[in-house]
Design an enzyme around this catalytic site. Structure first.
Site, PDB file in Angstrom:
ATOM      1  N   CYS A 119       0.804  -1.225   0.000  1.00  0.00           N
ATOM      2  CA  CYS A 119       0.000   0.000   0.000  1.00  0.00           C
ATOM      3  C   CYS A 119       0.838   1.276   0.000  1.00  0.00           C
ATOM      4  O   CYS A 119       0.310   2.357  -0.261  1.00  0.00           O
ATOM      5  CB  CYS A 119      -0.948   0.003   1.194  1.00  0.00           C
ATOM      6  SG  CYS A 119      -2.051  -1.436   1.257  1.00  0.00           S
ATOM      7  N   HIS A 252      -3.054   7.209   2.197  1.00  0.00           N
ATOM      8  CA  HIS A 252      -3.525   5.902   1.751  1.00  0.00           C
ATOM      9  C   HIS A 252      -4.912   5.673   2.326  1.00  0.00           C
ATOM     10  O   HIS A 252      -5.148   5.871   3.516  1.00  0.00           O
ATOM     11  CB  HIS A 252      -2.548   4.820   2.220  1.00  0.00           C
ATOM     12  CG  HIS A 252      -3.079   3.431   2.068  1.00  0.00           C
ATOM     13  ND1 HIS A 252      -3.653   2.979   0.905  1.00  0.00           N
ATOM     14  CD2 HIS A 252      -3.145   2.389   2.951  1.00  0.00           C
ATOM     15  CE1 HIS A 252      -4.050   1.734   1.062  1.00  0.00           C
ATOM     16  NE2 HIS A 252      -3.758   1.353   2.294  1.00  0.00           N
ATOM     17  N   ASN A 282     -10.174  -0.031   0.281  1.00  0.00           N
ATOM     18  CA  ASN A 282      -8.710   0.024   0.263  1.00  0.00           C
ATOM     19  C   ASN A 282      -8.225  -0.603  -1.044  1.00  0.00           C
ATOM     20  O   ASN A 282      -8.322  -1.815  -1.224  1.00  0.00           O
ATOM     21  CB  ASN A 282      -8.162  -0.733   1.474  1.00  0.00           C
ATOM     22  CG  ASN A 282      -6.644  -0.727   1.550  1.00  0.00           C
ATOM     23  OD1 ASN A 282      -5.957  -0.391   0.592  1.00  0.00           O
ATOM     24  ND2 ASN A 282      -6.110  -1.116   2.698  1.00  0.00           N
TER      25      ASN A 282
END
Length: 325
Positions: A119, A252, A282
């Site tokens: 990520c 993020h 996500n």
């Protein structure tokens, strides 16, 4: 004269299939797994996510996002001399997804490689591209985050399968006489490998170990909030700026609670945070460029504004990039 790099175009793409929490809960119920819209929203802030079709790969999503970024930058694929793709769900073990994207895009001949920092991948990739442009090794880079995380989810684990989605985001980064990328700060700590990982691997034609995502959510949360603040402050210090100079925070998009905690530590109201986790979930390495493009196209993020990008992911990896649009 010193050489800098700046973003000249952004783009993003989400696969057509959109699953609300109600949709996902209904699918999980068929497996005997209980969850609900209320349970998911309360813990994550997520209302929906997008899943790619079975025959769609990371490079396909990357291609669509890249086309939009190139159009926004006013350039052609042949103008690109560097492609970096951040992904942890590549099309193949090798070659790189960047090489596959290069061919689909028609940008053959330029340098192309992948960056794998889960990520945090996009901030890693953007930092590498910036360094290559500053050194003269490249002049116009295509930097992409693209993921099909739906392929590695354990749909018997409601604590993880409700979190993730598929998508891609891209930017064109060009050489400039004026600073665009102001500073960056990257870190990793391998002793935390086990708190977020896909432990399986391919050997002898077989998958050894578990090929699905495993996460210790509480451990990730505790670690993420602390390291994100440190990376933000280190990046601001390098640029000679403070919290008050930030026009937009684009973190993020993992979990609304992590984002809110990070904003509080930086003394920023949530009005200064670009939020897409509610509709995208996500999307790992794609989440930051997706959110950046969303902010640009809806008029939130404007030319001349100072934007802080922050990523945190498996490895454990984390980092930040401060830029002027």
């Amino acid at each position: 004269m010193r050489r800098y790099a700046r973003i000249t175009g952004t783009g993003s793409y989400l696969p057509p299939r959109r699953l609300t929490n109600h949709d996902l809960a209904a699918e999980l119920a068929q497996r005997g797994i209980e969850t609900s819209d209320e349970w998911i929203v309360e813990r994550t802030g997520i209302h929906a996510r997008h899943f790619a079709a079975p025959d769609v790969a990371s490079s396909d999503l990357a291609l669509e996002a890249s086309k939009k970024a190139l159009e926004a930058a006013g350039c052609q694929p042949q103008d690109i001399d560097l492609i970096i793709v951040a992904t942890s769900t590549p099309d193949m073990v090798f070659p790189s997804t960047a090489c596959i994207l290069q061919n689909k895009l028609g940008a053959n001949g330029c340098a192309a490689f992948d960056v794998q920092a889960v990520c945090s991948g996009f901030v890693y990739a953007l930092t590498v591209a910036d360094a290559m442009i500053q050194s003269g090794a490249a002049s116009r880079a295509l930097v992409v985050g693209s993921e099909v995380f739906s392929r590695i989810l354990d749909f018997n684990d409601r604590t993880t399968c409700v979190l993730f989605g598929d998508g891609a985001g891209a930017v064109v980064l060009e050489a400039s006489e004026q600073p665009g990328i102001l500073a960056s700060d990257l870190h990793a700590d391998g002793k935390h490998v086990g708190i977020l990982c896909v432990p399986g691997n391919v050997s002898g034609g077989q998958v050894l170990g578990d090929p699905l995502l495993k996460m210790d959510g509480q451990a990730v949360f505790k670690l993420a909030v602390g390291v994100l603040e440190k990376a933000a402050r280190a990046t601001l210090d390098k640029a000679g700026l403070t919290d008050a100079d930030i026009d937009w925070l684009i973190p993020h998009q993992a979990n609304i609670r992590i984002m809110q905690s990070t904003a509080r530590k930086l003394k920023l109201s949530m009005d200064k945070v670009v939020v897409t986790v509610d509709q995208h979930g996500n999307t790992s390495a794609a989440s930051i460029p997706l959110a950046l493009d969303h902010g640009v196209r809806n008029g939130q993020v404007k030319p001349g504004q100072t934007v802080l990008l922050e990523g945190v992911g498996g490895g454990f990896t984390w980092g930040a990039v401060l830029l002027k649009m």
